[in-house]
Structures are given as structure tokens and as C-alpha cells.
Scaffold this motif. Structure first.
Motif, short mmCIF file in Angstrom:
data_model
loop_
_atom_site.label_atom_id
_atom_site.label_comp_id
_atom_site.label_asym_id
_atom_site.label_seq_id
_atom_site.Cartn_x
_atom_site.Cartn_y
_atom_site.Cartn_z
N UNK A 66 0.84 -1.20 0.00
CA UNK A 66 0.00 0.00 0.00
C UNK A 66 0.87 1.26 0.00
N UNK A 69 2.37 1.84 -3.39
CA UNK A 69 1.33 2.41 -4.27
C UNK A 69 1.21 3.91 -4.03
N UNK A 70 1.18 4.31 -2.77
CA UNK A 70 1.01 5.74 -2.45
C UNK A 70 2.23 6.55 -2.90
N UNK A 72 3.83 6.18 -5.51
CA UNK A 72 3.72 6.39 -6.96
C UNK A 72 2.40 7.08 -7.33
N UNK A 73 1.74 7.70 -6.35
CA UNK A 73 0.41 8.28 -6.59
C UNK A 73 0.42 9.80 -6.44
N UNK A 74 -0.45 10.46 -7.19
CA UNK A 74 -0.70 11.88 -6.99
C UNK A 74 -1.47 12.06 -5.69
N UNK A 75 -1.25 13.19 -5.03
CA UNK A 75 -1.95 13.46 -3.77
C UNK A 75 -3.42 13.81 -4.02
N UNK A 76 -4.24 13.46 -3.05
CA UNK A 76 -5.65 13.88 -3.04
C UNK A 76 -5.71 15.34 -2.60
N UNK A 77 -6.60 16.12 -3.23
CA UNK A 77 -6.74 17.53 -2.86
C UNK A 77 -8.09 17.73 -2.17
N UNK A 80 -11.04 19.93 -3.89
CA UNK A 80 -11.31 19.71 -5.32
C UNK A 80 -12.76 20.03 -5.70
N UNK A 81 -13.70 19.80 -4.78
CA UNK A 81 -15.12 20.06 -5.10
C UNK A 81 -15.34 21.55 -5.40
N UNK A 84 -13.71 22.43 -8.81
CA UNK A 84 -14.36 21.87 -10.00
C UNK A 84 -15.87 22.15 -10.05
N UNK A 85 -16.50 22.05 -8.90
CA UNK A 85 -17.97 22.04 -8.89
C UNK A 85 -18.57 23.26 -8.21
N UNK A 87 -18.64 23.98 -5.02
CA UNK A 87 -19.33 23.70 -3.75
C UNK A 87 -18.38 23.10 -2.72
#
Lengths: 87, 277
Positions: A66, A69-70, A72-77, A80-81, A84-85, A87
Motif C-alpha cells: 500500500x 502504491x502511495x 507512486x500516486x498523486x496526492x488527493x486535494x 477539489x469540489x 471543480x464544482x 461547492x
């Protein structure tokens, strides 16, 4: 149904996996040597990810897959809502 | 052992592959709509694709005594074109009552863009309004973690959705936990280089248990192995896991999840087990 544990003893697991582990470590070593022999510079961000992955392999705590995997991963933001949205 | 491949793109495979699957013990497949390797140019292109999925592919599968179900959507790779996506989403209900259509899928994110998120939400809205099952594609490689979390955010924000009626596919070690903790089903895809190997899929069954867990080949037009599920079966057997446990993951779980669809019909194979895996 409960979480199934492998009933194979550790010694047997290592016996089964040893040659495969050896082969994969050797393959990574050869790939890094190949990279050293190549001319010019490589992608620094990717190299840092490779180094981070290799470091995780030497850790003793479970959950290495795990953490690799992390690495090699992009970070969560978190926001983001809103971005993008709206809200 | 009989098994079901819950995610495979048979329109990209030859008829001989159906025959091989059948000989390996496959009795049913479920085929989500996906990207053809190029962007389709019009809503009519999708209409023809949906006709292929809902009409011809069932017939071709039946030649090898395999049952075929399908899912409809415009996939995330083509969702950058929001106008076309909305035309396709408006057209999907034409096909939702066709035999073998299990729900909306595989929807999701690819590069985690704003337009992909907008189209994903509009698919969710259609599924919620029509009470359809949902099958979700999570992104590849470096985008998977971020994209899976964005998808889970959107799913959990929508109070209309029953989490037990949503399958989040292509989970790996860094995403499976959140998917299962939130009450969704999780699919593990066995690919030669990306996604998951049979051995790592076995690891995840051992760590998380078999509940709400599926295994698929996601065989398509790219590097993939349509008989990957039997590889998983063999890997589980080599570790000494019981036939009952393996059967739950590769046969009973797909039936339990798909069985929630109003269009689900399944004729169990004969009780006599075929030779092979």
C-alpha cells in the motif's frame, strides 16, 4: 465468511517465494544499472518515486504494498469540489 | 470450477476467446461500455455500440453457452466532450429495458478533470432517477488514488445512492480499504503489468475477506488476459484456500451483486463440474 488467513507456515511461504523475490530484486538492480549506463538526464520526479519505493521495501512494518502504491500516486486535494464544482 | 468474469470487453475479443473462456469454466460475463481506442464522433456512434452490446454480443456469447450481461454509459476518456456526453446520457434510457442490461457503467474518472467529474455526476443522477446499478472505473497508475477518493466523495455526497448497489472497480492496495469501508462492492482487475496480479488479488482476499469482493480480467483490445480469473483460482488453490472460498469470490459474489438488477436473469449451469481449472 471471516477473513481467510493463509495456513501456509512462514518458512514454506519464503521457500515458495524466495527465487521469485531474488529474481525481481535482480531485475530492478539490472534496470538501475541500465539507467546508469544511459546518456543524459532522466525524469527527476520519477527517479525520486523509484528511490522512495526502494526505501519502503526495507521497512519492517506490514502494508508495504500500500505504501509503495502511495509513493507512486498523486496526492488527493481536499478542496477539489470547490475548484471543480463550486461547492 | 464454474466462474463468472464480471468485467470483460468481449466486443474487442474474437469468438475463439468465448470458446476458451467456456472451456476454462466461465459461464457468464458482464461487459461494461468503454473506450474503443479512439473517440467516437457522434451520439449515433454510441447508439450502434449499444446495439452491439445489447443484441449481437449476447448471441455471440450464447454460441459458447456463456451468458452475457452489459452496462451502458459514455466512458471517462470521452467525457471531456460534455456536449456529446449529455447527448449520450439522454439516449441511454432507450436501451435500459433491453434484456441483459444490468445498469450504468463503467463510469468514472480517467485524468481526474473537471469535465470528467461533471459527466460522472450526470451519470449518477441518471442512475439514481432510474434506480439502476452502477459500475465504476477508477483511474490508472498515478491518478488512481486521487481519482478514487474523488469518486468516493461524489458517491457519498449523493444521499439517493445505496452503496450496496455500486461496484467500484480496479481497486488496488491503496484504494480497496476506503471502498469497502464505505459499504461499496470492490472489483480487482488482473492485468499483466498495471493494476493487479493474481497473487496480489489473493493477498487482498486474505487481508480484507471475501465479502463484496470481485475478481475480473477486464480483457479488452490492449494488453490483457481474458483467462485471468482462472489464474486467480489457481493462485488461491496453491495457497491452500478452500473451494468454497474461491467459489464465493468468482461465482457467488457476482451473482449476488448483479442479482440486484431488475434486468438480471441467470440460468445456472448443470451441476456436473467441467474438467479444467
Amino acid at each position: 465468511m471471516t477473513t481467510p488467513q493463509t495456513e501456509t507456515p512462514a518458512a514454506e511461504v519464503l521457500e515458495q517465494e524466495f527465487l521469485l523475490i531474488r529474481a525481481k530484486i535482480l531485475e530492478i538492480a539490472a534496470k538501475l544499472d541500465r539507467l546508469d549506463r544511459a546518456e543524459g538526464s532522466a525524469n527527476d520526479a520519477q527517479l525520486r518515486q523509484v528511490q522512495a519505493g526502494l526505501k519502503i521495501l526495507q521497512e519492517t512494518e506490514p502494508g508495504r504494498a500500500e505504501r509503495v502504491q502511495l509513493a507512486f500516486s498523486l496526492d488527493y486535494e481536499d478542496g477539489w469540489r470547490e475548484k471543480y464544482l463550486g461547492k | 470450477m464454474y466462474y463468472i468474469d464480471p468485467h470483460i470487453h468481449m466486443v474487442s475479443r474474437v469468438t475463439d476467446d468465448y470458446e476458451t473462456l467456456a472451456r476454462m469454466g466461465c459461464v457468464a460475463v458482464s461487459e461494461p461500455a468503454f473506450w474503443a481506442g479512439f473517440d467516437r464522433g457522434s451520439v449515433d456512434g454510441f447508439r450502434d455500440y449499444f446495439r452491439q452490446l445489447t443484441q449481437f454480443e449476447q448471441k455471440r456469447a450464447s454460441w459458447s453457452k456463456i451468458q452475457h450481461w452489459t452496462w451502458l454509459c459514455i466512458n471517462a476518456k470521452e467525457a471531456e466532450d460534455v456536449k456529446l456526453s449529455r447527448e449520450v446520457i439522454a439516449m441511454i434510457p432507450e436501451f435500459m429495458d433491453q434484456p441483459g442490461v444490468l445498469g450504468i457503467g463503467e463510469i468514472g474518472l480517467n485524468k481526474n478533470t473537471k469535465n470528467e467529474a461533471i459527466v460522472f455526476l450526470e451519470h449518477l443522477d441518471l442512475a439514481a432517477k432510474t434506480d439502476e446499478l452502477i459500475l465504476i472505473h477508477t483511474p490508472h497508475l498515478e491518478d488512481k488514488y486521487k481519482g478514487t477518493r474523488m469518486i468516493l466523495d461524489m458517491l457519498c455526497d449523493d444521499q439517493r445512492l445505496d452503496h450496496h448497489r455500486v461496484l467500484v472497480d480496479h481497486v488496488e492496495e491503496h484504494t480497496i480499504g476506503r471502498v469497502l469501508e464505505n459499504g461499496f462492492w470492490a472489483g480487482m482487475t488482473l492485468y499483466p503489468t498495471s493494476k493487479c496480479t493474481p497473487e496480489r488479488a489473493c493477498d487482498m482476499v486474505e487481508m480484507y475477506g471475501p465479502e463484496r469482493l470481485l475478481v475480473n480480467s477486464a480483457g479488452d483490445w490492449g494488453p490483457s488476459r481474458p483467462v485471468a480469473v482462472p489464474d486467480f483460482i489457481m493462485a488461491m488453490r496453491k495457497r491452500g484456500h478452500s473451494e468454497a472460498l474461491i467459489r464465493k469470490v468468482v461465482y457467488e459474489n457476482p451473482l449476488e451483486f448483479f442479482g440486484q438488477s431488475r434486468n438480471f436473469v441467470f440460468t445456472p449451469p448443470e451441476m456436473s463440474e467441467p474438467a479444467g481449472v
